[in-house]
Design a protein around this motif. Structure first.
Motif, PDB file in Angstrom:
ATOM      1  N   GLU A  41      -2.989   9.297   5.230  1.00  0.00           N
ATOM      2  CA  GLU A  41      -2.884  10.677   5.715  1.00  0.00           C
ATOM      3  C   GLU A  41      -2.063  10.757   6.993  1.00  0.00           C
ATOM      4  N   GLN A  42      -2.223   9.760   7.858  1.00  0.00           N
ATOM      5  CA  GLN A  42      -1.546   9.807   9.152  1.00  0.00           C
ATOM      6  C   GLN A  42      -0.107   9.303   9.084  1.00  0.00           C
ATOM      7  N   SER A  43       0.163   8.361   8.203  1.00  0.00           N
ATOM      8  CA  SER A  43       1.479   7.706   8.206  1.00  0.00           C
ATOM      9  C   SER A  43       2.401   8.177   7.086  1.00  0.00           C
ATOM     10  N   GLY A  44       1.829   8.691   6.015  1.00  0.00           N
ATOM     11  CA  GLY A  44       2.631   9.030   4.851  1.00  0.00           C
ATOM     12  C   GLY A  44       2.869   7.855   3.922  1.00  0.00           C
ATOM     13  N   HIS A  45       2.449   6.661   4.349  1.00  0.00           N
ATOM     14  CA  HIS A  45       2.548   5.481   3.502  1.00  0.00           C
ATOM     15  C   HIS A  45       1.255   5.343   2.689  1.00  0.00           C
ATOM     16  N   ARG A  46       1.215   4.346   1.814  1.00  0.00           N
ATOM     17  CA  ARG A  46       0.035   4.121   0.981  1.00  0.00           C
ATOM     18  C   ARG A  46      -0.356   2.658   1.044  1.00  0.00           C
ATOM     19  N   ALA A  47      -1.657   2.420   1.163  1.00  0.00           N
ATOM     20  CA  ALA A  47      -2.178   1.052   1.136  1.00  0.00           C
ATOM     21  C   ALA A  47      -3.139   0.927  -0.037  1.00  0.00           C
ATOM     22  N   VAL A  48      -2.861  -0.006  -0.928  1.00  0.00           N
ATOM     23  CA  VAL A  48      -3.724  -0.275  -2.080  1.00  0.00           C
ATOM     24  C   VAL A  48      -4.560  -1.505  -1.751  1.00  0.00           C
ATOM     25  N   VAL A  49      -5.873  -1.332  -1.695  1.00  0.00           N
ATOM     26  CA  VAL A  49      -6.774  -2.416  -1.304  1.00  0.00           C
ATOM     27  C   VAL A  49      -7.254  -3.153  -2.541  1.00  0.00           C
ATOM     28  N   SER A  50      -7.108  -4.477  -2.510  1.00  0.00           N
ATOM     29  CA  SER A  50      -7.549  -5.329  -3.610  1.00  0.00           C
ATOM     30  C   SER A  50      -8.601  -6.299  -3.070  1.00  0.00           C
ATOM     31  N   PRO A  51      -9.901  -6.007  -3.249  1.00  0.00           N
ATOM     32  CA  PRO A  51     -10.950  -6.863  -2.685  1.00  0.00           C
ATOM     33  C   PRO A  51     -11.359  -7.998  -3.624  1.00  0.00           C
ATOM     34  N   ALA A  52     -11.659  -9.139  -3.037  1.00  0.00           N
ATOM     35  CA  ALA A  52     -12.175 -10.297  -3.781  1.00  0.00           C
ATOM     36  C   ALA A  52     -12.619 -11.324  -2.746  1.00  0.00           C
ATOM     37  N   GLY A  53     -13.090 -12.460  -3.206  1.00  0.00           N
ATOM     38  CA  GLY A  53     -13.448 -13.535  -2.300  1.00  0.00           C
ATOM     39  C   GLY A  53     -12.223 -14.048  -1.560  1.00  0.00           C
ATOM     40  N   SER A  54     -12.391 -14.402  -0.286  1.00  0.00           N
ATOM     41  CA  SER A  54     -11.256 -14.852   0.524  1.00  0.00           C
ATOM     42  C   SER A  54     -10.551 -16.048  -0.096  1.00  0.00           C
ATOM     43  N   SER A  55     -11.328 -16.979  -0.640  1.00  0.00           N
ATOM     44  CA  SER A  55     -10.726 -18.172  -1.240  1.00  0.00           C
ATOM     45  C   SER A  55      -9.861 -17.798  -2.436  1.00  0.00           C
ATOM     46  N   ALA A  56     -10.355 -16.885  -3.271  1.00  0.00           N
ATOM     47  CA  ALA A  56      -9.591 -16.466  -4.446  1.00  0.00           C
ATOM     48  C   ALA A  56      -8.306 -15.752  -4.037  1.00  0.00           C
ATOM     49  N   LEU A  57      -8.386 -14.909  -3.012  1.00  0.00           N
ATOM     50  CA  LEU A  57      -7.211 -14.176  -2.558  1.00  0.00           C
ATOM     51  C   LEU A  57      -6.152 -15.124  -1.994  1.00  0.00           C
ATOM     52  N   ALA A  58      -6.587 -16.078  -1.188  1.00  0.00           N
ATOM     53  CA  ALA A  58      -5.635 -17.025  -0.606  1.00  0.00           C
ATOM     54  C   ALA A  58      -4.936 -17.826  -1.696  1.00  0.00           C
ATOM     55  N   ARG A  59      -5.688 -18.261  -2.687  1.00  0.00           N
ATOM     56  CA  ARG A  59      -5.085 -19.037  -3.771  1.00  0.00           C
ATOM     57  C   ARG A  59      -4.140 -18.181  -4.611  1.00  0.00           C
ATOM     58  N   GLN A  60      -4.482 -16.906  -4.786  1.00  0.00           N
ATOM     59  CA  GLN A  60      -3.582 -16.022  -5.524  1.00  0.00           C
ATOM     60  C   GLN A  60      -2.251 -15.856  -4.788  1.00  0.00           C
ATOM     61  N   ILE A  61      -2.303 -15.732  -3.466  1.00  0.00           N
ATOM     62  CA  ILE A  61      -1.066 -15.635  -2.685  1.00  0.00           C
ATOM     63  C   ILE A  61      -0.253 -16.914  -2.835  1.00  0.00           C
ATOM     64  N   ALA A  62      -0.940 -18.059  -2.803  1.00  0.00           N
ATOM     65  CA  ALA A  62      -0.252 -19.339  -2.949  1.00  0.00           C
ATOM     66  C   ALA A  62       0.422 -19.454  -4.318  1.00  0.00           C
ATOM     67  N   GLN A  63      -0.140 -18.761  -5.301  1.00  0.00           N
ATOM     68  CA  GLN A  63       0.423 -18.800  -6.659  1.00  0.00           C
ATOM     69  C   GLN A  63       1.461 -17.703  -6.886  1.00  0.00           C
ATOM     70  N   GLY A  64       1.782 -16.948  -5.816  1.00  0.00           N
ATOM     71  CA  GLY A  64       2.843 -15.959  -5.924  1.00  0.00           C
ATOM     72  C   GLY A  64       2.409 -14.530  -6.131  1.00  0.00           C
ATOM     73  N   ALA A  65       1.097 -14.251  -6.023  1.00  0.00           N
ATOM     74  CA  ALA A  65       0.630 -12.878  -6.204  1.00  0.00           C
ATOM     75  C   ALA A  65       1.252 -11.976  -5.134  1.00  0.00           C
ATOM     76  N   PRO A  66       1.682 -10.776  -5.507  1.00  0.00           N
ATOM     77  CA  PRO A  66       2.324  -9.882  -4.542  1.00  0.00           C
ATOM     78  C   PRO A  66       1.313  -9.218  -3.619  1.00  0.00           C
ATOM     79  N   ALA A  67       1.330  -9.586  -2.362  1.00  0.00           N
ATOM     80  CA  ALA A  67       0.460  -8.977  -1.355  1.00  0.00           C
ATOM     81  C   ALA A  67       1.259  -8.849  -0.066  1.00  0.00           C
ATOM     82  N   ASP A  68       1.056  -7.755   0.630  1.00  0.00           N
ATOM     83  CA  ASP A  68       1.740  -7.534   1.901  1.00  0.00           C
ATOM     84  C   ASP A  68       0.884  -7.929   3.089  1.00  0.00           C
ATOM     85  N   VAL A  69      -0.433  -7.770   2.942  1.00  0.00           N
ATOM     86  CA  VAL A  69      -1.379  -8.060   4.016  1.00  0.00           C
ATOM     87  C   VAL A  69      -2.551  -8.814   3.416  1.00  0.00           C
TER      88      VAL A  69
END
Length: 250
Positions: A41-69
């Motif tokens: 609402e404040q920025s005009g941008h959009r953030a899509v939140v993808s929640p999961a266990g930290s270990s799973a998220l880190a491994r997904q990034i290592a495998q090339g999953a597209p994440a900005d933050v």
């Protein structure tokens, strides 16, 4: 005149709205969803939140999953990504903190009573099991195992632990009556009316619960990702985190 109007339209055109993907520890999901909506609402941008266990998220990034933050439930998985040059180290920061609690099903007066070596967790379980996130990989489970070990209770309780993929899944086991007790974050307990806090683990019984975040090295929208982290750490973002029970960065 026409040229002037064209120039006016050109300079009045807003900057392109960006969409970023935010990988967030499961325990941060509800707060981050609200924060993402407010930021949009404040920025005009959009953030899509993808929640999961930290270990799973880190491994997904290592495998090339597209994440900005990425926002983790502990520093270890951010360290793991940094060691592999998978985050922008200059953007790394701790954004919030949390507490570890013992929960029980049903309504009750949330207790500030510390969990100690004399707390009869095994007796209170009866024939049931103790719900925890994965004790070898997921931060909430790691913290819980540390606390129980410090208090001299892990050896007796380990065979009775029901391990879940993440802390929200452990919370659900208690909320649904599948387990009489569980170990989760204080913020998880606060957001679930079907459970109450039966005790609080002393901070000295486990590593500090800190939630760091960073922009990923391969972010598709690095500028917007940095802006989101800045906003989350600022007054507007901090107000939302406070409302969800998160402690200050430290």
């Amino acid at each position: 005149m026409i040229r002037a109007l064209l120039l006016a339209c050109l300079f009045a055109t807003p900057l392109r709205a960006a969409e970023i993907t935010v990988f967030a520890a499961a325990s941060l999901g509800p707060a981050l969803e609200e924060a993402a909506d407010a930021w949009a609402e404040q920025s005009g941008h959009r953030a899509v939140v993808s929640p999961a266990g930290s270990s799973a998220l880190a491994r997904q990034i290592a495998q090339g999953a597209p994440a900005d933050v990425i926002l983790s439930a502990n520093p270890d998985w951010i360290d793991w990504l940094e060691d592999r040059d998978l985050i922008d180290s200059a953007t790394r920061r701790v954004l919030m903190s949390n507490r570890l609690v013992l929960i029980a099903r049903g309504a009750g007066d949330d207790s500030a009573t510390p969990v100690t070596a004399d707390t009869d967790i095994a007796g209170d379980l009866g024939d049931g099991r103790l719900a925890m996130a994965l004790v070898q990989a997921v931060p909430a489970g790691i913290y819980g195992r540390q606390a129980l070990t410090t208090l001299g209770q892990w050896e007796a309780l380990a065979p009775r632990v029901a391990q879940a993929d993440n802390v929200r899944a452990a919370l659900a086991l208690v909320a649904l009556g599948e387990a009489p007790l569980g170990i989760v974050y204080a913020t998880d307990a606060a957001g679930e009316k079907r459970v109450h806090v039966a005790g609080i683990f002393p901070e000295g019984s486990h590593d500090p619960i800190l939630n760091p975040g960073a922009v990923t090295a391969n972010a598709a929208e690095p500028e917007a990702a940095r802006a989101f982290l800045d906003w989350l750490g600022g007054p507007a973002g901090r107000a939302i985190l406070d409302a969800h029970g998160f402690g200050p960065a430290r």
